[in-house]
Design a protein around this motif. Structure first.
Motif, mmCIF file in Angstrom:
data_model
loop_
_atom_site.group_PDB
_atom_site.id
_atom_site.type_symbol
_atom_site.label_atom_id
_atom_site.label_comp_id
_atom_site.label_asym_id
_atom_site.label_seq_id
_atom_site.Cartn_x
_atom_site.Cartn_y
_atom_site.Cartn_z
ATOM 1 N N LEU A 1 0.834 -1.207 0.000
ATOM 2 C CA LEU A 1 0.000 0.000 0.000
ATOM 3 C C LEU A 1 0.870 1.259 0.000
ATOM 4 C CD1 LEU A 1 -2.930 -0.913 2.392
ATOM 5 C CD2 LEU A 1 -3.024 -0.565 -0.040
ATOM 6 N N LYS A 2 1.982 1.190 0.725
ATOM 7 C CA LYS A 2 2.892 2.338 0.751
ATOM 8 C C LYS A 2 3.417 2.615 -0.653
ATOM 9 C CE LYS A 2 4.273 2.544 5.514
ATOM 10 N NZ LYS A 2 5.323 2.849 6.455
ATOM 11 N N GLN A 3 3.746 1.513 -1.363
ATOM 12 C CA GLN A 3 4.244 1.680 -2.733
ATOM 13 C C GLN A 3 3.166 2.267 -3.633
ATOM 14 O OE1 GLN A 3 5.622 -2.271 -3.650
ATOM 15 N NE2 GLN A 3 7.251 -2.121 -2.119
ATOM 16 N N GLN A 4 1.908 2.006 -3.287
ATOM 17 C CA GLN A 4 0.808 2.541 -4.108
ATOM 18 C C GLN A 4 0.452 3.971 -3.727
ATOM 19 O OE1 GLN A 4 -2.500 -0.158 -4.086
ATOM 20 N NE2 GLN A 4 -1.343 -1.799 -5.026
ATOM 21 N N GLY A 5 1.258 4.573 -2.850
ATOM 22 C CA GLY A 5 1.042 5.982 -2.534
ATOM 23 C C GLY A 5 0.385 6.233 -1.188
ATOM 24 N N TYR A 6 0.007 5.172 -0.468
ATOM 25 C CA TYR A 6 -0.565 5.370 0.859
ATOM 26 C C TYR A 6 0.570 5.305 1.880
ATOM 27 C CZ TYR A 6 -4.980 4.672 -1.502
ATOM 28 O OH TYR A 6 -6.040 4.792 -2.342
ATOM 29 N N GLY A 7 1.370 6.388 1.902
ATOM 30 C CA GLY A 7 2.604 6.404 2.692
ATOM 31 C C GLY A 7 2.379 6.221 4.173
ATOM 32 N N ASP A 8 1.179 6.533 4.645
ATOM 33 C CA ASP A 8 0.965 6.424 6.086
ATOM 34 C C ASP A 8 0.142 5.194 6.462
ATOM 35 O OD1 ASP A 8 -1.317 7.323 4.927
ATOM 36 O OD2 ASP A 8 -1.789 8.799 6.465
ATOM 37 N N ALA A 9 0.067 4.232 5.550
ATOM 38 C CA ALA A 9 -0.677 3.003 5.855
ATOM 39 C C ALA A 9 -0.017 2.291 7.029
ATOM 40 C CB ALA A 9 -0.697 2.093 4.629
ATOM 41 N N PHE A 10 -0.840 1.744 7.925
ATOM 42 C CA PHE A 10 -0.275 1.015 9.049
ATOM 43 C C PHE A 10 -1.190 -0.150 9.426
ATOM 44 C CE2 PHE A 10 -3.023 2.755 12.377
ATOM 45 C CZ PHE A 10 -3.486 3.913 11.773
ATOM 46 N N VAL A 11 -0.613 -1.095 10.167
ATOM 47 C CA VAL A 11 -1.351 -2.317 10.487
ATOM 48 C C VAL A 11 -2.208 -2.101 11.735
ATOM 49 C CG1 VAL A 11 -1.110 -4.744 11.128
ATOM 50 C CG2 VAL A 11 0.460 -3.740 9.453
ATOM 51 N N VAL A 12 -3.455 -2.537 11.644
ATOM 52 C CA VAL A 12 -4.345 -2.504 12.808
ATOM 53 C C VAL A 12 -4.835 -3.930 13.063
ATOM 54 C CG1 VAL A 12 -5.113 -0.108 12.585
ATOM 55 C CG2 VAL A 12 -6.299 -1.879 11.308
ATOM 56 N N VAL A 13 -5.261 -4.189 14.287
ATOM 57 C CA VAL A 13 -5.671 -5.561 14.609
ATOM 58 C C VAL A 13 -7.049 -5.560 15.266
ATOM 59 C CG1 VAL A 13 -4.279 -5.492 16.738
ATOM 60 C CG2 VAL A 13 -4.985 -7.694 15.806
ATOM 61 N N PHE A 14 -7.846 -6.556 14.865
ATOM 62 C CA PHE A 14 -9.210 -6.659 15.364
ATOM 63 C C PHE A 14 -9.417 -8.002 16.067
ATOM 64 C CE2 PHE A 14 -9.480 -3.495 12.175
ATOM 65 C CZ PHE A 14 -10.541 -2.668 12.527
ATOM 66 N N LYS A 15 -10.198 -7.942 17.141
ATOM 67 C CA LYS A 15 -10.673 -9.167 17.796
ATOM 68 C C LYS A 15 -12.170 -9.141 17.572
ATOM 69 C CE LYS A 15 -10.994 -9.627 22.354
ATOM 70 N NZ LYS A 15 -10.487 -9.535 23.737
ATOM 71 N N GLY A 16 -12.662 -10.045 16.734
ATOM 72 C CA GLY A 16 -14.070 -9.944 16.327
ATOM 73 C C GLY A 16 -14.244 -8.651 15.554
ATOM 74 N N ASN A 17 -15.211 -7.829 15.948
ATOM 75 C CA ASN A 17 -15.419 -6.555 15.259
ATOM 76 C C ASN A 17 -14.732 -5.401 15.963
ATOM 77 O OD1 ASN A 17 -16.983 -7.502 13.139
ATOM 78 N ND2 ASN A 17 -18.811 -7.537 14.440
#
Ligand SMILES: [Zn+2]
Length: 402
Positions: A371-387
């Motif tokens: 995603l960063k390579q596609q121009g979303y330089g501030d993309a980051f990983v988030v984590v979900f438990k259920g919703n």
């Protein structure tokens, strides 16, 4: 290292060949990411920009000038950061009463490879009853009031000598000029909004200022910065009580410490979510420290390919957050057409967009790089438990974390 690999090979040679290949592949995929993840994910440099200065007083109140209040608050903010966050370099665009061109302020941030840009201002309007603090990010103004704030702040370029060349003939007083600015899409918008929210939270909950919330408009000073950037309006010096507050020692201390705390909290959140190296799998640990993990791995050889998941804990889902928006956008929107598995969730009245669903952190991190390579330089990983979105820290403590 070589010895480790030899030992590991002897030990792993008992496994099926494909399992060995799988382990090597995992290492190849995850180790370079670990290096990438650790680079550029710490907030090391902040540029603090006291608005106006010199021949440009900014807003003028009955007893005060914007340029003086904002310089004082900016220097105090920087001092709090220096004292309490020694790993952060503080750079000011000005430390005295001098005129600095708007494009130069952005250039100072860009040249110093700043991680955060905070421009500090005071507001003023004809209606003396209007008061409160607000924080702007670069974007499309939604109402006349926000457009007026941008016009006032951008008018500083009228005092610049080469404004026509510098800003392509931009007329800060022409509403039409803002249409072009409104098309601007910042890669760092979601992070800018996060920082802006953090500042507003401190202003309102800790200092008790009236909340005029996070806003957006086209500011020339934010237009060219290449990092998360906000423009803070401390309050209205056209409102006599607010002017008195901003002129007081107490008021300056409170506002500066609020910006400092907001910066600190943003830094902590950002680094927690982005900088932690991926947790090694048991197979990887076996290679890097075979003596420690040997027995563990030998004990569960038939199930090496299938990690045991505790029945009682809900599985975790890792996604890559790439955008935050105040308005809801359909996940089928054209702009998402190149992204996979786009979803959104709501938080604090904002719509947060994610791409991908992974059960491994490392897989989500690969997707983040994409995603960063596609121009979303501030993309980051988030984590979900259920919703429910949970913190990476909480996720790491769970048995289902992989
Ligand atoms: Zn200003």
């Amino acid at each position: 290292m070589q010895i480790y690999f030899q030992k590991a090979f002897v030990q792993l040679s008992k496994l099926e060949r494909w399992q060995w290949l799988f382990v090597v592949a995992l290492l190849l995929i995850s180790l370079p990411q670990e290096l990438t993840a650790q680079r550029g994910t710490k907030i090391r440099t902040v540029v603090i920009d006291p608005g106006h200065g010199g021949k440009d007083p900014g807003a003028v109140g009955r007893r005060s000038k914007e340029k003086d209040i904002v310089l004082d608050v900016a220097l105090r903010t920087g001092n709090y950061i220096k004292q309490n966050l020694p790993d952060v370099q503080v750079i000011y665009t000005r430390t005295k009463d001098e005129f600095i061109e708007l494009h130069r302020r952005a250039a100072i941030a860009n040249e110093n490879n700043a991680d955060v840009f905070i421009s500090i201002h005071c507001n003023s309007v004809g209606n003396a009853r209007v008061y409160g603090a607000e924080t702007f990010v670069m974007g499309d103004h939604r109402n006349q009031a926000n457009l007026e704030v941008a016009k006032l702040e951008n008018a500083a370029i009228l005092l610049e000598e080469n404004a026509d060349d510098q800003y392509g003939g931009f007329d800060p007083n022409s509403t039409a000029a803002y249409i072009a600015l409104s098309l601007y899409q910042s890669t760092y918008k979601s992070q800018s909004i996060m920082l802006a929210q953090s500042i507003q939270e401190q202003f309102t909950k800790r200092v008790g200022r009236k909340d005029r919330s996070v806003q957006q408009a086209g500011f020339l000073v934010l237009y060219r910065t290449t990092m998360p950037s906000v423009l803070v309006e401390l309050g209205f010096i056209s409102h006599s009580n607010e002017e008195a507050f901003l002129l007081s020692e107490e008021g300056k201390v409170y506002m500066a410490s609020a910006i400092y705390r907001a910066f600190k909290s943003y830094k902590q959140d950002f680094e927690r979510e982005n900088a932690l190296p991926p947790k090694l799998t048991e197979e990887q640990r076996a290679i890097l420290a075979p003596d420690v993990a040997k027995q563990e791995l030998a004990d569960r050889k038939p199930s090496a390919k299938k990690p045991v998941v505790a029945e009682t804990e809900e599985a975790l889902v890792f996604k890559v957050q790439f955008m935050t928006n105040a308005r809801q956008i359909k996940v089928t929107d054209k702009r998402f057409s190149k992204l996979s598995e786009v979803e959104f969730y709501e938080h604090n009245g904002l719509f947060k967009y994610t791409s991908g669903r992974f059960d491994h952190l490392s897989a989500a991190q690969s997707h983040q790089q994409l995603l960063k390579q596609q121009g979303y330089g501030d993309a980051f990983v988030v984590v979900f438990k259920g919703n429910e979105r949970i913190s990476m820290e909480e996720a790491r403590g769970m048995k289902t974390f992989r």
